[in-house]
Design a protein around this motif. Structure first.
Motif, PDB file in Angstrom:
ATOM      1  N   ARG A  29       0.744  -1.185  -0.025  1.00 35.46           N
ATOM      2  CA  ARG A  29       0.023  -0.074   0.070  1.00 35.46           C
ATOM      3  C   ARG A  29       0.837   1.087  -0.158  1.00 35.46           C
ATOM      4  N   LEU A  30       2.029   1.164   0.708  1.00 35.35           N
ATOM      5  CA  LEU A  30       2.798   2.476   0.922  1.00 35.35           C
ATOM      6  C   LEU A  30       3.534   2.614  -0.318  1.00 35.35           C
ATOM      7  N   GLN A  31       4.012   1.724  -1.366  1.00 33.55           N
ATOM      8  CA  GLN A  31       4.494   1.755  -2.561  1.00 33.55           C
ATOM      9  C   GLN A  31       3.665   2.149  -3.511  1.00 33.55           C
ATOM     10  N   GLN A  32       2.507   1.973  -3.303  1.00 34.74           N
ATOM     11  CA  GLN A  32       1.427   2.629  -4.440  1.00 34.74           C
ATOM     12  C   GLN A  32       0.980   3.960  -4.193  1.00 34.74           C
ATOM     13  N   GLN A  33       1.445   4.527  -3.083  1.00 36.91           N
ATOM     14  CA  GLN A  33       0.709   5.778  -2.743  1.00 36.91           C
ATOM     15  C   GLN A  33       0.987   7.174  -3.591  1.00 36.91           C
ATOM     16  N   LEU A  35       4.280   9.559  -6.398  1.00 35.97           N
ATOM     17  CA  LEU A  35       5.318   9.569  -6.847  1.00 35.97           C
ATOM     18  C   LEU A  35       6.462   9.846  -5.906  1.00 35.97           C
ATOM     19  N   PHE A  36       6.070  10.692  -4.779  1.00 36.43           N
ATOM     20  CA  PHE A  36       6.946  11.178  -3.713  1.00 36.43           C
ATOM     21  C   PHE A  36       6.720  10.333  -2.557  1.00 36.43           C
ATOM     22  N   ALA A  37       6.211   9.468  -2.502  1.00 32.96           N
ATOM     23  CA  ALA A  37       5.656   8.644  -1.227  1.00 32.96           C
ATOM     24  C   ALA A  37       7.126   7.907  -0.731  1.00 32.96           C
ATOM     25  N   GLY A  38       8.175   7.303  -1.731  1.00 32.86           N
ATOM     26  CA  GLY A  38       9.309   6.735  -0.960  1.00 32.86           C
ATOM     27  C   GLY A  38      10.370   7.672  -0.787  1.00 32.86           C
ATOM     28  N   LEU A  39       9.971   9.049  -1.015  1.00 30.58           N
ATOM     29  CA  LEU A  39      11.480   9.912  -0.650  1.00 30.58           C
ATOM     30  C   LEU A  39      11.496  10.481   0.823  1.00 30.58           C
ATOM     31  N   SER A  40      12.508  10.528   1.332  1.00 33.66           N
ATOM     32  CA  SER A  40      12.635  10.882   2.651  1.00 33.66           C
ATOM     33  C   SER A  40      12.312  12.649   2.808  1.00 33.66           C
TER      34      SER A  40
END
Length: 63
Positions: A29-33, A35-40
């Motif tokens: 779910r978090l990976q699909q949120q 474009l910028f979801a994975g950025l710190s």
């Protein structure tokens, strides 16, 4: 929010390891949120600084 620091309430392991079905579902779910979801947050601030510096340079060249 990045999932590398989240701890699963079901198995008490880091979510990014995906040890249980709850972890795997949360990680997916978090990976699909978006474009910028994975950025710190630090990376987002750095990108904002670069963007502002680019805009300042462009504004300075047009004057």
């Amino acid at each position: 929010m990045t999932y590398d620091r989240l701890v699963c309430a079901n198995c008490a392991a880091p979510v990014n390891e995906g040890r249980c079905p709850v972890c795997r579902a949360s990680r997916a779910r978090l990976q699909q949120q978006g474009l910028f979801a994975g950025l710190s947050p630090a990376m987002l601030v750095a990108l904002l600084v670069v963007l502002l510096a680019t805009l300042a340079l462009l504004a300075h060249q047009t004057v």
